[in-house]
Design a protein around this motif. Structure first.
Motif, PDB file in Angstrom:
ATOM      1  N   ASN A  13      -6.151  -2.586   4.796  1.00 23.21           N
ATOM      2  CA  ASN A  13      -5.746  -2.365   6.181  1.00 23.21           C
ATOM      3  C   ASN A  13      -4.863  -3.524   6.641  1.00 23.21           C
ATOM      4  OD1 ASN A  13      -7.404  -4.496   7.323  1.00 23.21           O
ATOM      5  ND2 ASN A  13      -9.157  -3.163   7.009  1.00 23.21           N
ATOM      6  N   PRO A  14      -4.191  -3.401   7.789  1.00 23.34           N
ATOM      7  CA  PRO A  14      -3.248  -4.440   8.224  1.00 23.34           C
ATOM      8  C   PRO A  14      -3.859  -5.841   8.334  1.00 23.34           C
ATOM      9  CG  PRO A  14      -2.906  -2.455   9.496  1.00 23.34           C
ATOM     10  CD  PRO A  14      -4.132  -2.233   8.662  1.00 23.34           C
ATOM     11  N   GLU A  15      -5.089  -5.935   8.779  1.00 21.83           N
ATOM     12  CA  GLU A  15      -5.722  -7.248   8.911  1.00 21.83           C
ATOM     13  C   GLU A  15      -5.954  -7.887   7.544  1.00 21.83           C
ATOM     14  OE1 GLU A  15      -6.821  -4.415  10.503  1.00 21.83           O
ATOM     15  OE2 GLU A  15      -5.873  -5.004  12.399  1.00 21.83           O
ATOM     16  N   VAL A  61       4.354  -4.899   8.244  1.00 15.57           N
ATOM     17  CA  VAL A  61       5.185  -4.173   9.200  1.00 15.57           C
ATOM     18  C   VAL A  61       4.384  -2.961   9.650  1.00 15.57           C
ATOM     19  CG1 VAL A  61       7.362  -2.993   9.616  1.00 15.57           C
ATOM     20  CG2 VAL A  61       7.284  -4.953   8.059  1.00 15.57           C
ATOM     21  N   LEU A  62       4.030  -2.977  10.940  1.00 16.61           N
ATOM     22  CA  LEU A  62       3.199  -1.922  11.517  1.00 16.61           C
ATOM     23  C   LEU A  62       3.798  -1.506  12.841  1.00 16.61           C
ATOM     24  CD1 LEU A  62       0.537  -0.260  11.540  1.00 16.61           C
ATOM     25  CD2 LEU A  62      -0.547  -2.240  12.599  1.00 16.61           C
ATOM     26  N   LEU A  63       4.229  -0.243  12.924  1.00 13.22           N
ATOM     27  CA  LEU A  63       4.823   0.317  14.145  1.00 13.22           C
ATOM     28  C   LEU A  63       5.974  -0.538  14.654  1.00 13.22           C
ATOM     29  CD1 LEU A  63       1.517   1.399  15.923  1.00 13.22           C
ATOM     30  CD2 LEU A  63       3.058   2.824  14.553  1.00 13.22           C
ATOM     31  N   HIS A  98      19.276 -19.894  -3.275  1.00 17.62           N
ATOM     32  CA  HIS A  98      19.116 -19.588  -4.700  1.00 17.62           C
ATOM     33  C   HIS A  98      17.894 -20.296  -5.293  1.00 17.62           C
ATOM     34  CE1 HIS A  98      22.904 -17.453  -4.718  1.00 17.62           C
ATOM     35  NE2 HIS A  98      23.410 -18.456  -4.021  1.00 17.62           N
ATOM     36  N   GLN A  99      16.819 -20.386  -4.488  1.00 18.12           N
ATOM     37  CA  GLN A  99      15.570 -20.989  -4.945  1.00 18.12           C
ATOM     38  C   GLN A  99      14.544 -19.889  -5.203  1.00 18.12           C
ATOM     39  OE1 GLN A  99      14.442 -23.745  -1.869  1.00 18.12           O
ATOM     40  NE2 GLN A  99      15.963 -25.247  -2.486  1.00 18.12           N
ATOM     41  N   PRO A 100      13.907 -19.884  -6.353  1.00 18.45           N
ATOM     42  CA  PRO A 100      12.921 -18.854  -6.666  1.00 18.45           C
ATOM     43  C   PRO A 100      11.802 -18.789  -5.611  1.00 18.45           C
ATOM     44  CG  PRO A 100      13.469 -20.086  -8.634  1.00 18.45           C
ATOM     45  CD  PRO A 100      14.102 -20.812  -7.476  1.00 18.45           C
ATOM     46  N   ASP A 101      11.377 -17.580  -5.340  1.00 15.62           N
ATOM     47  CA  ASP A 101      10.305 -17.348  -4.367  1.00 15.62           C
ATOM     48  C   ASP A 101       9.806 -15.919  -4.548  1.00 15.62           C
ATOM     49  OD1 ASP A 101       8.515 -17.747  -2.298  1.00 15.62           O
ATOM     50  OD2 ASP A 101      10.042 -18.009  -0.740  1.00 15.62           O
ATOM     51  N   GLN A 102       8.717 -15.603  -3.915  1.00 12.79           N
ATOM     52  CA  GLN A 102       8.206 -14.236  -3.936  1.00 12.79           C
ATOM     53  C   GLN A 102       7.525 -13.931  -2.610  1.00 12.79           C
ATOM     54  OE1 GLN A 102       6.682 -16.390  -6.418  1.00 12.79           O
ATOM     55  NE2 GLN A 102       4.941 -16.876  -5.134  1.00 12.79           N
ATOM     56  N   VAL A 103       7.489 -12.632  -2.282  1.00 11.89           N
ATOM     57  CA  VAL A 103       6.845 -12.185  -1.054  1.00 11.89           C
ATOM     58  C   VAL A 103       6.344 -10.758  -1.270  1.00 11.89           C
ATOM     59  CG1 VAL A 103       8.966 -11.292   0.013  1.00 11.89           C
ATOM     60  CG2 VAL A 103       7.087 -12.034   1.469  1.00 11.89           C
ATOM     61  N   ARG A 104       5.199 -10.466  -0.676  1.00 11.19           N
ATOM     62  CA  ARG A 104       4.704  -9.084  -0.682  1.00 11.19           C
ATOM     63  C   ARG A 104       4.829  -8.560   0.737  1.00 11.19           C
ATOM     64  NH1 ARG A 104      -0.713  -8.042  -3.571  1.00 11.19           N
ATOM     65  NH2 ARG A 104      -1.604  -9.188  -1.846  1.00 11.19           N
ATOM     66  N   VAL A 105       5.483  -7.406   0.889  1.00  9.86           N
ATOM     67  CA  VAL A 105       5.666  -6.766   2.181  1.00  9.86           C
ATOM     68  C   VAL A 105       4.873  -5.471   2.170  1.00  9.86           C
ATOM     69  CG1 VAL A 105       7.330  -5.744   3.777  1.00  9.86           C
ATOM     70  CG2 VAL A 105       7.980  -7.749   2.405  1.00  9.86           C
ATOM     71  N   THR A 106       3.971  -5.328   3.133  1.00  9.24           N
ATOM     72  CA  THR A 106       3.187  -4.102   3.259  1.00  9.24           C
ATOM     73  C   THR A 106       3.584  -3.421   4.556  1.00  9.24           C
ATOM     74  OG1 THR A 106       1.340  -5.069   2.037  1.00  9.24           O
ATOM     75  CG2 THR A 106       0.887  -3.095   3.308  1.00  9.24           C
ATOM     76  N   THR A 107       4.164  -2.252   4.440  1.00 10.45           N
ATOM     77  CA  THR A 107       4.508  -1.464   5.616  1.00 10.45           C
ATOM     78  C   THR A 107       3.484  -0.349   5.759  1.00 10.45           C
ATOM     79  OG1 THR A 107       5.987  -0.045   4.341  1.00 10.45           O
ATOM     80  CG2 THR A 107       6.975  -1.937   5.419  1.00 10.45           C
ATOM     81  N   TYR A 108       3.257   0.058   6.984  1.00  7.67           N
ATOM     82  CA  TYR A 108       2.285   1.112   7.257  1.00  7.67           C
ATOM     83  C   TYR A 108       2.982   2.299   7.879  1.00  7.67           C
ATOM     84  CZ  TYR A 108      -1.325  -2.105   5.949  1.00  7.67           C
ATOM     85  OH  TYR A 108      -2.103  -2.953   5.213  1.00  7.67           O
ATOM     86  N   THR A 109       2.672   3.489   7.361  1.00 10.41           N
ATOM     87  CA  THR A 109       3.235   4.717   7.900  1.00 10.41           C
ATOM     88  C   THR A 109       2.601   5.008   9.255  1.00 10.41           C
ATOM     89  OG1 THR A 109       1.540   6.108   6.873  1.00 10.41           O
ATOM     90  CG2 THR A 109       3.530   5.646   5.564  1.00 10.41           C
TER      91      THR A 109
END
Length: 158
Positions: A44-46, A56-58, A77-88
């Protein structure tokens, strides 16, 4: 929003048929290459926010600083990572994991937790960068650019 659903579904089907070396296949081969924490169910978003995901929610973005830092690192140009969770609108999570190696962005897309999503394994894509696009004069989105396969990543920029 409704006009994008058929395009997203088509893109997911096309990418599912063309993907290779999915994270699941890599894990089965004995390598644990995921730099992201495990996804806590039901995600869930929390829970997503607490695990460090950009949520990303609403149309609202949580953990915005994480996204801004990722964008800065891509520009440098520096390595990095991110997880993006969007909600329908129905509340289903769609997870995008972006890993930037200093040259390209490897993205993994997983909509298997969405009731209208695919039960297939995650799909991957390689893109050259991130840009913005507008669908209306007042609404802009971040999108991946220069992708090998059709791009389905899009999050609001404000």
């Amino acid at each position: 929003m409704n006009k994008y659903i058929p395009m997203l579904c088509l893109a997911a089907v096309l990418m599912a048929g063309c993907s290779s070396n999915t994270p699941q296949q890599i894990a089965e081969s004995g390598e644990n290459s995921s730099p992201f924490p495990a996804v806590i169910e039901p995600h869930n978003p929390e829970q997503a926010e607490d695990s460090g995901d950009v949520v990303v929610l609403l149309g609202e973005m949580r953990n915005r600083d994480t996204w801004k830092n990722f964008m800065k690192n891509v520009k440098r140009h520096q390595p990095d990572q991110v997880r993006v969770t969007t909600y329908t609108i129905e509340g289903g999570p769609i997870i995008h994991e972006l890993i930037y190696d200093g040259r390209v962005i490897q993205t993994t897309y997983d909509n298997s937790r969405d009731m209208y999503g695919s039960s297939e394994v995650e799909t991957t894509n390689t893109c050259k960068g991130i840009g913005t696009t507008k669908d209306k004069p007042w609404r802009a989105f971040y999108i991946l650019t220069g992708c090998e396969k059709e791009n389905i990543f899009s999050i609001p920029s404000s």
